[in-house]
Design a protein around this motif. Sequence first.
Motif, PDB file in Angstrom:
ATOM      1  N   THR A  45     -13.456  -9.761  -3.748  1.00 59.44           N
ATOM      2  CA  THR A  45     -13.133 -11.093  -4.261  1.00 59.44           C
ATOM      3  C   THR A  45     -13.304 -11.070  -5.776  1.00 59.44           C
ATOM      4  OG1 THR A  45     -15.365 -12.023  -4.247  1.00 59.44           O
ATOM      5  CG2 THR A  45     -14.135 -12.088  -2.151  1.00 59.44           C
ATOM      6  N   LYS A  46     -12.937 -12.163  -6.403  1.00 61.01           N
ATOM      7  CA  LYS A  46     -13.077 -12.265  -7.861  1.00 61.01           C
ATOM      8  C   LYS A  46     -14.546 -12.205  -8.297  1.00 61.01           C
ATOM      9  CE  LYS A  46     -12.942 -17.340  -7.688  1.00 61.01           C
ATOM     10  NZ  LYS A  46     -14.381 -17.494  -7.895  1.00 61.01           N
ATOM     11  N   ASP A  47     -15.471 -12.419  -7.349  1.00 67.47           N
ATOM     12  CA  ASP A  47     -16.892 -12.385  -7.670  1.00 67.47           C
ATOM     13  C   ASP A  47     -17.480 -10.976  -7.633  1.00 67.47           C
ATOM     14  OD1 ASP A  47     -17.099 -15.196  -7.958  1.00 67.47           O
ATOM     15  OD2 ASP A  47     -17.145 -15.401  -5.775  1.00 67.47           O
ATOM     16  N   PHE A  48     -16.705 -10.013  -7.143  1.00 65.47           N
ATOM     17  CA  PHE A  48     -17.172  -8.630  -7.110  1.00 65.47           C
ATOM     18  C   PHE A  48     -17.350  -8.152  -8.553  1.00 65.47           C
ATOM     19  CE2 PHE A  48     -17.125  -4.095  -6.150  1.00 65.47           C
ATOM     20  CZ  PHE A  48     -17.654  -4.043  -4.859  1.00 65.47           C
ATOM     21  N   PRO A  49     -18.435  -7.441  -8.857  1.00 67.30           N
ATOM     22  CA  PRO A  49     -18.711  -7.076 -10.254  1.00 67.30           C
ATOM     23  C   PRO A  49     -17.833  -5.946 -10.769  1.00 67.30           C
ATOM     24  CG  PRO A  49     -20.334  -6.082  -8.817  1.00 67.30           C
ATOM     25  CD  PRO A  49     -19.494  -6.980  -7.936  1.00 67.30           C
ATOM     26  N   LYS A  50     -17.857  -5.781 -12.069  1.00 70.10           N
ATOM     27  CA  LYS A  50     -17.138  -4.651 -12.652  1.00 70.10           C
ATOM     28  C   LYS A  50     -17.722  -3.357 -12.107  1.00 70.10           C
ATOM     29  CE  LYS A  50     -19.623  -4.025 -17.053  1.00 70.10           C
ATOM     30  NZ  LYS A  50     -19.405  -3.970 -18.517  1.00 70.10           N
ATOM     31  N   THR A  51     -16.874  -2.352 -11.995  1.00 68.27           N
ATOM     32  CA  THR A  51     -17.244  -1.151 -11.242  1.00 68.27           C
ATOM     33  C   THR A  51     -16.811   0.110 -11.973  1.00 68.27           C
ATOM     34  OG1 THR A  51     -17.049  -2.339  -9.137  1.00 68.27           O
ATOM     35  CG2 THR A  51     -16.901   0.056  -9.046  1.00 68.27           C
ATOM     36  N   LEU A  52     -17.667   1.122 -11.913  1.00 63.94           N
ATOM     37  CA  LEU A  52     -17.302   2.475 -12.328  1.00 63.94           C
ATOM     38  C   LEU A  52     -17.462   3.381 -11.126  1.00 63.94           C
ATOM     39  CD1 LEU A  52     -16.644   4.750 -14.350  1.00 63.94           C
ATOM     40  CD2 LEU A  52     -19.098   4.852 -14.902  1.00 63.94           C
ATOM     41  N   SER A  53     -16.388   4.070 -10.751  1.00 71.08           N
ATOM     42  CA  SER A  53     -16.405   5.003  -9.627  1.00 71.08           C
ATOM     43  C   SER A  53     -16.269   6.424 -10.156  1.00 71.08           C
ATOM     44  CB  SER A  53     -15.248   4.718  -8.666  1.00 71.08           C
ATOM     45  OG  SER A  53     -15.325   3.413  -8.148  1.00 71.08           O
ATOM     46  N   ILE A  54     -17.234   7.267  -9.808  1.00 74.39           N
ATOM     47  CA  ILE A  54     -17.177   8.687 -10.139  1.00 74.39           C
ATOM     48  C   ILE A  54     -16.713   9.437  -8.895  1.00 74.39           C
ATOM     49  CG2 ILE A  54     -18.464  10.678 -10.989  1.00 74.39           C
ATOM     50  CD1 ILE A  54     -18.442   8.333 -12.951  1.00 74.39           C
ATOM     51  N   ALA A  55     -15.717  10.281  -9.047  1.00 75.94           N
ATOM     52  CA  ALA A  55     -15.200  11.046  -7.911  1.00 75.94           C
ATOM     53  C   ALA A  55     -14.953  12.483  -8.349  1.00 75.94           C
ATOM     54  CB  ALA A  55     -13.914  10.424  -7.383  1.00 75.94           C
ATOM     55  N   ALA A  56     -14.826  13.379  -7.381  1.00 77.28           N
ATOM     56  CA  ALA A  56     -14.553  14.786  -7.663  1.00 77.28           C
ATOM     57  C   ALA A  56     -13.206  15.167  -7.080  1.00 77.28           C
ATOM     58  CB  ALA A  56     -15.646  15.673  -7.075  1.00 77.28           C
ATOM     59  N   VAL A  57     -12.427  15.895  -7.853  1.00 75.92           N
ATOM     60  CA  VAL A  57     -11.128  16.359  -7.362  1.00 75.92           C
ATOM     61  C   VAL A  57     -11.314  17.228  -6.132  1.00 75.92           C
ATOM     62  CG1 VAL A  57      -9.114  17.767  -7.914  1.00 75.92           C
ATOM     63  CG2 VAL A  57     -10.048  16.227  -9.640  1.00 75.92           C
ATOM     64  N   ASN A  58     -12.300  18.117  -6.179  1.00 75.71           N
ATOM     65  CA  ASN A  58     -12.563  19.028  -5.061  1.00 75.71           C
ATOM     66  C   ASN A  58     -13.746  18.523  -4.233  1.00 75.71           C
ATOM     67  OD1 ASN A  58     -10.505  20.931  -5.795  1.00 75.71           O
ATOM     68  ND2 ASN A  58     -11.835  21.605  -7.459  1.00 75.71           N
ATOM     69  N   ASP A  59     -13.555  17.392  -3.593  1.00 72.91           N
ATOM     70  CA  ASP A  59     -14.599  16.803  -2.756  1.00 72.91           C
ATOM     71  C   ASP A  59     -14.173  16.952  -1.300  1.00 72.91           C
ATOM     72  OD1 ASP A  59     -16.357  15.175  -1.325  1.00 72.91           O
ATOM     73  OD2 ASP A  59     -16.495  13.681  -2.916  1.00 72.91           O
ATOM     74  N   GLY A  60     -14.829  17.874  -0.599  1.00 78.91           N
ATOM     75  CA  GLY A  60     -14.454  18.123   0.786  1.00 78.91           C
ATOM     76  C   GLY A  60     -15.013  17.115   1.761  1.00 78.91           C
ATOM     77  N   ILE A  61     -15.844  16.194   1.286  1.00 79.81           N
ATOM     78  CA  ILE A  61     -16.471  15.222   2.168  1.00 79.81           C
ATOM     79  C   ILE A  61     -15.853  13.840   2.029  1.00 79.81           C
ATOM     80  CG2 ILE A  61     -18.662  14.090   2.763  1.00 79.81           C
ATOM     81  CD1 ILE A  61     -20.086  16.620   1.793  1.00 79.81           C
ATOM     82  N   CYS A  62     -15.756  13.366   0.780  1.00 81.21           N
ATOM     83  CA  CYS A  62     -15.245  12.003   0.546  1.00 81.21           C
ATOM     84  C   CYS A  62     -14.051  12.000  -0.389  1.00 81.21           C
ATOM     85  CB  CYS A  62     -16.345  11.108  -0.029  1.00 81.21           C
ATOM     86  SG  CYS A  62     -17.736  10.854   1.083  1.00 81.21           S
ATOM     87  N   GLY A  63     -13.294  13.080  -0.406  1.00 74.44           N
ATOM     88  CA  GLY A  63     -12.148  13.162  -1.297  1.00 74.44           C
ATOM     89  C   GLY A  63     -11.043  12.180  -0.947  1.00 74.44           C
ATOM     90  N   GLY A  64     -10.307  11.766  -1.971  1.00 75.17           N
ATOM     91  CA  GLY A  64      -9.150  10.890  -1.769  1.00 75.17           C
ATOM     92  C   GLY A  64      -9.470   9.419  -1.650  1.00 75.17           C
ATOM     93  N   GLN A  65     -10.724   9.037  -1.793  1.00 71.59           N
ATOM     94  CA  GLN A  65     -11.090   7.633  -1.621  1.00 71.59           C
ATOM     95  C   GLN A  65     -10.548   6.746  -2.736  1.00 71.59           C
ATOM     96  OE1 GLN A  65     -12.832   5.717   0.625  1.00 71.59           O
ATOM     97  NE2 GLN A  65     -13.024   7.342   2.130  1.00 71.59           N
ATOM     98  N   LEU A  66     -10.363   7.302  -3.921  1.00 71.61           N
ATOM     99  CA  LEU A  66      -9.888   6.470  -5.028  1.00 71.61           C
ATOM    100  C   LEU A  66      -8.410   6.104  -4.912  1.00 71.61           C
ATOM    101  CD1 LEU A  66     -11.613   7.862  -8.251  1.00 71.61           C
ATOM    102  CD2 LEU A  66     -12.177   5.833  -6.921  1.00 71.61           C
ATOM    103  N   ASP A  67      -7.669   6.838  -4.071  1.00 73.44           N
ATOM    104  CA  ASP A  67      -6.231   6.595  -3.959  1.00 73.44           C
ATOM    105  C   ASP A  67      -5.926   5.133  -3.650  1.00 73.44           C
ATOM    106  OD1 ASP A  67      -5.996   9.267  -4.403  1.00 73.44           O
ATOM    107  OD2 ASP A  67      -5.568   9.803  -2.329  1.00 73.44           O
ATOM    108  N   GLY A  68      -6.618   4.562  -2.691  1.00 78.10           N
ATOM    109  CA  GLY A  68      -6.395   3.162  -2.360  1.00 78.10           C
ATOM    110  C   GLY A  68      -7.298   2.215  -3.112  1.00 78.10           C
ATOM    111  N   ALA A  69      -8.423   2.731  -3.611  1.00 76.07           N
ATOM    112  CA  ALA A  69      -9.409   1.864  -4.261  1.00 76.07           C
ATOM    113  C   ALA A  69      -8.889   1.302  -5.580  1.00 76.07           C
ATOM    114  CB  ALA A  69     -10.708   2.626  -4.487  1.00 76.07           C
ATOM    115  N   ILE A  70      -8.243   2.131  -6.365  1.00 80.40           N
ATOM    116  CA  ILE A  70      -7.802   1.679  -7.689  1.00 80.40           C
ATOM    117  C   ILE A  70      -6.846   0.501  -7.571  1.00 80.40           C
ATOM    118  CG2 ILE A  70      -6.516   2.354  -9.749  1.00 80.40           C
ATOM    119  CD1 ILE A  70      -7.655   5.191  -9.324  1.00 80.40           C
ATOM    120  N   SER A  71      -5.851   0.620  -6.699  1.00 78.49           N
ATOM    121  CA  SER A  71      -4.895  -0.474  -6.538  1.00 78.49           C
ATOM    122  C   SER A  71      -5.552  -1.711  -5.944  1.00 78.49           C
ATOM    123  CB  SER A  71      -3.716  -0.037  -5.663  1.00 78.49           C
ATOM    124  OG  SER A  71      -4.151   0.350  -4.379  1.00 78.49           O
TER     125      SER A  71
END
Length: 304
Positions: free
Chosen positions: A229-255
């Motif tokens: 929602t609009k009340d969610f705070p500003k966010t910084l997400s750190i991700a790794a290109v070669n993440d075999g566990i949680c890779g690809g999560q930013l693909d939908g998150a950014i939009s």
Amino acid sequence: MSISKVIFAISDYTNHPRRNYKRYPQVVREKDIVFGAYGNDTALDIYYPKDYEGKLPVLVNVHGGGYVRGDKRFRSGIANFFASHGWFVVNTNYRLAPKATFPAATEDTLNALNYINNEDFVNKYPIDLSRLVVSGDSAGGYYAAHSVASATNSELQEKLNLPKYEGAKVTALLTFCAPYDLMKCFTKKTPLNVTVDITNSVFGTSYKTNEIDDTFMYTDEVNVLAYLTKDFPKTLSIAAVNDGICGGQLDGAISAFEKAGISHDFYLMEEKGDGHCTHLLPFKKGTKPVMEKVIEFLESVKNG
């Protein structure tokens, strides 16, 4: 012991000395402050600089560990690091799966946030809750984000019967290699069916494969991005290109963040050797630029 618990236990004890070897004599630590009804599972440690002036901004850190393992003590290094940069750090535990199933860990994280907002805690420590950051890595990053989503969206809070957050407004969210949508993470095929084991541990299910059927109870509720929602705070997400566990999560998150109108930045770890949560290893080449980006973000919170 399940395969996932074995793997993450090995990770904890193998990586502990490599992640936490640096000493910070300028930082004070107080250990094992119990905030809930489950002993060490609902206890927190605090870290803050010895020499401080005025009140300190607050950073609540939630440890990773594959949802089934981990402890606040395994994140002493990064807690010390944040404290050495002028933060009052709350390094918190939560109940682990499979002993406690979803959404117990989110409940515990919200209870920790409410605890540090109570009058006794505020009067005892030099904290400024008008500058409040919630952070975490991997599973802890998910619980940090899920807790913030609940705190800022009453629909999610009510659906899962979570504690109501009654504290100061969360100023920012900082995540490291964290999934925002558990379905995307848990349906990923992995060696030894580790994600299947984690899914069953977290939700008390008995799936044999990564194919989750229509009887699954929480398809939407496990997805932080569905409750922005609009009340969610500003966010910084750190991700790794070669993440075999949680890779690809930013693909939908950014939009999703852009669509919700939330200030959001991200940093991709892509140095040779970077991978899942390698930012916790101070000697890694890729750690310095990651933490420089993080401190820049945290300074923006400090300065309003």
